[in-house]
Design a protein around this motif. Structure first.
Motif, PDB file in Angstrom:
ATOM      1  N   PRO A  26       3.809  60.646  27.513  1.00  0.00           N
ATOM      2  CA  PRO A  26       4.241  60.345  29.065  1.00  0.00           C
ATOM      3  C   PRO A  26       3.796  61.814  29.951  1.00  0.00           C
ATOM      4  O   PRO A  26       4.235  62.815  29.412  1.00  0.00           O
ATOM      5  CB  PRO A  26       5.495  60.103  29.215  1.00  0.00           C
ATOM      6  CG  PRO A  26       6.055  60.964  27.693  1.00  0.00           C
ATOM      7  CD  PRO A  26       5.046  60.709  26.799  1.00  0.00           C
ATOM      8  N   HIS A  27       2.719  61.785  30.502  1.00  0.00           N
ATOM      9  CA  HIS A  27       2.354  62.716  31.131  1.00  0.00           C
ATOM     10  C   HIS A  27       3.318  63.247  32.426  1.00  0.00           C
ATOM     11  O   HIS A  27       3.603  62.269  33.382  1.00  0.00           O
ATOM     12  CB  HIS A  27       0.846  62.749  31.794  1.00  0.00           C
ATOM     13  CG  HIS A  27      -0.056  62.694  30.792  1.00  0.00           C
ATOM     14  ND1 HIS A  27      -1.771  62.857  31.041  1.00  0.00           N
ATOM     15  CD2 HIS A  27      -0.225  62.590  29.298  1.00  0.00           C
ATOM     16  CE1 HIS A  27      -2.223  62.787  29.848  1.00  0.00           C
ATOM     17  NE2 HIS A  27      -1.288  62.750  28.875  1.00  0.00           N
ATOM     18  N   THR A  28       3.754  64.485  32.445  1.00  0.00           N
ATOM     19  CA  THR A  28       4.729  64.779  33.159  1.00  0.00           C
ATOM     20  C   THR A  28       4.661  65.960  34.104  1.00  0.00           C
ATOM     21  O   THR A  28       5.210  66.289  35.213  1.00  0.00           O
ATOM     22  CB  THR A  28       6.262  65.092  32.510  1.00  0.00           C
ATOM     23  OG1 THR A  28       5.948  65.933  31.507  1.00  0.00           O
ATOM     24  CG2 THR A  28       6.507  63.645  31.854  1.00  0.00           C
ATOM     25  N   TYR A  29       3.642  66.817  33.670  1.00  0.00           N
ATOM     26  CA  TYR A  29       3.570  68.395  34.151  1.00  0.00           C
ATOM     27  C   TYR A  29       3.509  68.436  35.736  1.00  0.00           C
ATOM     28  O   TYR A  29       3.671  68.965  36.407  1.00  0.00           O
ATOM     29  CB  TYR A  29       2.431  68.880  33.716  1.00  0.00           C
ATOM     30  CG  TYR A  29       2.261  70.361  34.078  1.00  0.00           C
ATOM     31  CD1 TYR A  29       3.130  71.368  33.780  1.00  0.00           C
ATOM     32  CD2 TYR A  29       1.174  70.539  34.804  1.00  0.00           C
ATOM     33  CE1 TYR A  29       2.879  72.519  34.392  1.00  0.00           C
ATOM     34  CE2 TYR A  29       0.802  71.703  35.377  1.00  0.00           C
ATOM     35  CZ  TYR A  29       1.718  73.008  35.284  1.00  0.00           C
ATOM     36  OH  TYR A  29       1.690  74.080  35.595  1.00  0.00           O
ATOM     37  N   GLN A  49      14.677  58.318  29.948  1.00  0.00           N
ATOM     38  CA  GLN A  49      14.180  56.921  29.878  1.00  0.00           C
ATOM     39  C   GLN A  49      12.992  56.333  30.408  1.00  0.00           C
ATOM     40  O   GLN A  49      12.671  56.479  31.490  1.00  0.00           O
ATOM     41  CB  GLN A  49      15.565  55.952  29.976  1.00  0.00           C
ATOM     42  CG  GLN A  49      16.781  56.387  29.334  1.00  0.00           C
ATOM     43  CD  GLN A  49      16.859  55.729  27.934  1.00  0.00           C
ATOM     44  OE1 GLN A  49      15.994  55.487  27.450  1.00  0.00           O
ATOM     45  NE2 GLN A  49      17.954  56.395  27.203  1.00  0.00           N
ATOM     46  N   ALA A  50      12.194  55.589  29.501  1.00  0.00           N
ATOM     47  CA  ALA A  50      10.842  55.052  30.015  1.00  0.00           C
ATOM     48  C   ALA A  50      11.411  54.063  31.109  1.00  0.00           C
ATOM     49  O   ALA A  50      12.349  53.322  31.223  1.00  0.00           O
ATOM     50  CB  ALA A  50      10.234  54.181  28.985  1.00  0.00           C
ATOM     51  N   GLY A  51      10.411  54.457  32.113  1.00  0.00           N
ATOM     52  CA  GLY A  51      10.763  53.420  33.541  1.00  0.00           C
ATOM     53  C   GLY A  51      11.626  54.222  34.585  1.00  0.00           C
ATOM     54  O   GLY A  51      11.942  53.652  35.556  1.00  0.00           O
ATOM     55  N   ALA A  52      12.333  55.243  34.335  1.00  0.00           N
ATOM     56  CA  ALA A  52      13.373  55.775  35.114  1.00  0.00           C
ATOM     57  C   ALA A  52      12.580  56.771  36.084  1.00  0.00           C
ATOM     58  O   ALA A  52      11.427  57.469  35.703  1.00  0.00           O
ATOM     59  CB  ALA A  52      14.359  56.741  34.140  1.00  0.00           C
ATOM     60  N   GLN A  76       7.083  57.491  31.812  1.00  0.00           N
ATOM     61  CA  GLN A  76       6.138  56.364  31.214  1.00  0.00           C
ATOM     62  C   GLN A  76       6.745  56.298  29.815  1.00  0.00           C
ATOM     63  O   GLN A  76       6.982  57.215  29.131  1.00  0.00           O
ATOM     64  CB  GLN A  76       4.783  56.947  31.177  1.00  0.00           C
ATOM     65  CG  GLN A  76       4.141  57.425  32.560  1.00  0.00           C
ATOM     66  CD  GLN A  76       2.969  58.375  32.245  1.00  0.00           C
ATOM     67  OE1 GLN A  76       2.702  59.025  31.214  1.00  0.00           O
ATOM     68  NE2 GLN A  76       2.377  58.600  33.406  1.00  0.00           N
ATOM     69  N   ALA A  77       6.546  54.804  29.584  1.00  0.00           N
ATOM     70  CA  ALA A  77       6.835  54.538  27.938  1.00  0.00           C
ATOM     71  C   ALA A  77       5.493  54.945  27.128  1.00  0.00           C
ATOM     72  O   ALA A  77       4.380  55.144  27.786  1.00  0.00           O
ATOM     73  CB  ALA A  77       6.833  53.180  27.668  1.00  0.00           C
ATOM     74  N   ALA A  78       5.536  55.572  25.894  1.00  0.00           N
ATOM     75  CA  ALA A  78       4.487  56.063  25.169  1.00  0.00           C
ATOM     76  C   ALA A  78       4.347  55.896  23.755  1.00  0.00           C
ATOM     77  O   ALA A  78       5.584  55.896  23.131  1.00  0.00           O
ATOM     78  CB  ALA A  78       4.126  57.561  25.627  1.00  0.00           C
TER      79      ALA A  78
END
Length: 429
Positions: free
Chosen positions: A291-294, A99-102, A301-303
Motif C-alpha cells: 500500500p503506497h502511503t507516503y 485496515q484495508a479500505g479505511a 490499500q489492500a496489498a
C-alpha cells in the motif's frame, strides 16, 4: 551486549528532540545507528519496572504512516510479543486507519494499549490468549523492555507520523495511578535501555579469513548467495558458505525465531556483497505489491505485503545501516518488475535513475566497517504478508536453500557488472 551510557542517550535525545522521560532512546541513522535498523523507520525504546499486579496503559493516536507497532523483549533482546496497528482497536468504535479500505486522512483516532506481564501459557499462544489491545511482556528480573516503531511517516509529517508519542499511565495493584514525571521517576529504568549487540571485530575478521574459501572476496559470493534468516546462530554461519566448513551449517538448529530486537511482523534474508566482484551489483525481481502511503494516500490499500525494503549494512561487528530503499522508492515496469543498481556514488551508472526505471542504492564508503571498504551485506525485508501472498513470502521459507523456490518470480536475482556494461543497457536520461 554493551549498554550505551545514559549520558550519551540523554545527549542524543535532547539533540534530536524525539524522546521524553519514558521513551528514552531512539534507533535511527541520525541518532543511534546500530542493531541493523531500517532507515525508513524510527524505533523508540522504553525500559521500566512493572510491579506485581500492575498494568501499563499507553494512550496514543494512530500516526500518519505506513505501519506502527509495539514490541516487548526479554533480557536477551529476543522478541516476546507484538501488537501491530491492525490488531489495535480504536476508541469510540471508529475504523482503524490501517485496515484495508479505511480512510487514512482526517482526524486521528485514539487508542489505548495495555501492557501486562504474561504467563508462559499466554506467551505460547499469545494471539488466542490476549483480550482487547493487550501486549504481553515477560521479565524474570522485573524490568521490561518495550519498543515502539513508526514506518514511513507520510510526506510532511515528522518521524512520529504527525502525532505525539504514546503517553504511559501505570495502574498499580491497589488502584493508584502513576503518570508523567511521577511514573518516570518511580518506574523507568534508564540504565541499559539501549544495548549495543555486535560480535567482536577480530572474531568476524577471523571468520572472514577462513582458509580454503572459494571466493576471492569471501564471504561474498559471485553471484550473491541469499540466505533467509532463521535464528542468530545460524545466521552467523552464513560466512561458512564457500569454505571447507560449509557442511557444518546443515548441523545447526534451523528453528525460526526472532533475532536481537527484531519484530515478529518482519522476516528477512541477507547476502554478503563485495565491490571487488564488480563495480555495480544489479538486482532484478518482481516487486510484491504494497500500500503506497507516503504521498498522503487517502485510503489504505489492500496489498501482498505491508512493506518491503532492501538495505545495505556493514557487518555483524558494525551493525550500522548505510542506505535503504523501500518499496515506494523503487520504480517498476509495466509487468511489475524492478531493477536496482547498488554501487558507490563514484560508480553510479548514468542510467541508474528513476527516469530510466532503475532504483539506485548507495553502497556507501564504509564497506564492512571493519577494514574492508569494498564489503558489506544486503538485507531484504518482508512485512505482514496477506494470506494470498504468504506462500511466496519469506515467511514461507522452511529450510536454508529454499529461498528461490519459495519466492519464485519475487526472488531478487543478482549479478555483478562493470559500470560501463550497465550503461550499455540503454536509457541515459
Amino acid at each position: 551486549m554493551t549498554p550505551v551510557a545514559s549520558a550519551e542517550i540523554t545527549r542524543v535525545g535532547q539533540q534530536s528532540g524525539l524522546t521524553d522521560c519514558f521513551w528514552l532512546a531512539t534507533v535511527s541513522p541520525k541518532t543511534f545507528n546500530m542493531l541493523i535498523p531500517d532507515s525508513a523507520v524510527t524505533y523508540w525504546l522504553a525500559q521500566y519496572k512493572l510491579p506485581a499486579g500492575a498494568k501499563l496503559s499507553l494512550h496514543g493516536q494512530f500516526p500518519f504512516a505506513r505501519h506502527m507497532s509495539f514490541n516487548s523483549y526479554n533480557a536477551d533482546g529476543m522478541p516476546v510479543d507484538r501488537l501491530n496497528d491492525v490488531m489495535i482497536q480504536a476508541q469510540g468504535n471508529v475504523a482503524n486507519p490501517y485496515q484495508a479500505g479505511a480512510l487514512r486522512q482526517g482526524p486521528r483516532q485514539d487508542y489505548v494499549v495495555d501492557v501486562m506481564a504474561a504467563s508462559d501459557q499466554q506467551l505460547r499462544n499469545a494471539d488466542a490468549e490476549r483480550s482487547g489491545n493487550t501486549l504481553f511482556s515477560q521479565s524474570a528480573s522485573g524490568v521490561h523492555q518495550l519498543w515502539y516503531r513508526v514506518y514511513v511517516a507520510d510526506q510532511g509529517k515528522d518521524n512520529k507520523g504527525g502525532v505525539a508519542l504514546p503517553v504511559p499511565v501505570m495502574t498499580l495493584a491497589d488502584g493508584q495511578q502513576l503518570s508523567g514525571q511521577d511514573l518516570c521517576r518511580q518506574t523507568v529504568v534508564p540504565e541499559g535501555v539501549l544495548r549495543d549487540l555486535r560480535l567482536p571485530a577480530e572474531t568476524v575478521k577471523q571468520i572472514y579469513a577462513i582458509p580454503g574459501a572459494s571466493s576471492p572476496a569471501h564471504p561474498a559470493q559471485n553471484p550473491p548467495h541469499w540466505n533467509a534468516f532463521f535464528n542468530p546462530a545460524l545466521s552467523v554461519t552464513n560466512a561458512l558458505i564457500g569454505t571447507p566448513y560449509e557442511n557444518l551449517r546443515s548441523k545447526q538448529d534451523e528453528t525460526r525465531r526472532g533475532g536481537f530486537y527484531s519484530t515478529l511482523d518482519n522476516t528477512y534474508m541477507s547476502a554478503y556483497i563485495d565491490q571487488r566482484l564488480g563495480q555495480v551489483l544489479v538486482i532484478q525481481a518482481k516487486a510484491p505489491a504494497t500500500p503506497h502511503t507516503y504521498h498522503n494516500t487517502v485510503v489504505m490499500q489492500a496489498a501482498q505485503l505491508r512493506y518491503w525494503s532492501l538495505c545495505k549494512y556493514r557487518s555483524l561487528a558494525d551493525t550500522a545501516v548505510d542506505s535503504c530503499l523501500y518499496d515506494e522508492q523503487v520504480p517498476v515496469d509495466k509487468d511489475g518488475y524492478y531493477t536496482i543498481a547498488v554501487s558507490t556514488a563514484g560508480n553510479r551508472p548514468s542510467n541508474a535513475n528513476e527516469a530510466c526505471g532503475v532504483a539506485w542504492l548507495d553502497w556507501g564508503s564504509a564497506g564492512d566497517g571493519i577494514g574492508n571498504s569494498a564489503g558489506g551485506f544486503l538485507a531484504y525485508r518482508h512485512m505482514m504478508p496477506s494470506p494470498e501472498f504468504y506462500a511466496h513470502s519469506l515467511f514461507a521459507t522452511k529450510n536454508p536453500g529454499d529461498e528461490e523456490s519459495v519466492l519464485a518470480e519475487y526472488f531478487p536475482r543478482s549479478r555483478y557488472m562493470s559500470r560501463a556494461d550497465f550503461e550499455k543497457t540503454a536509457c541515459k536520461k
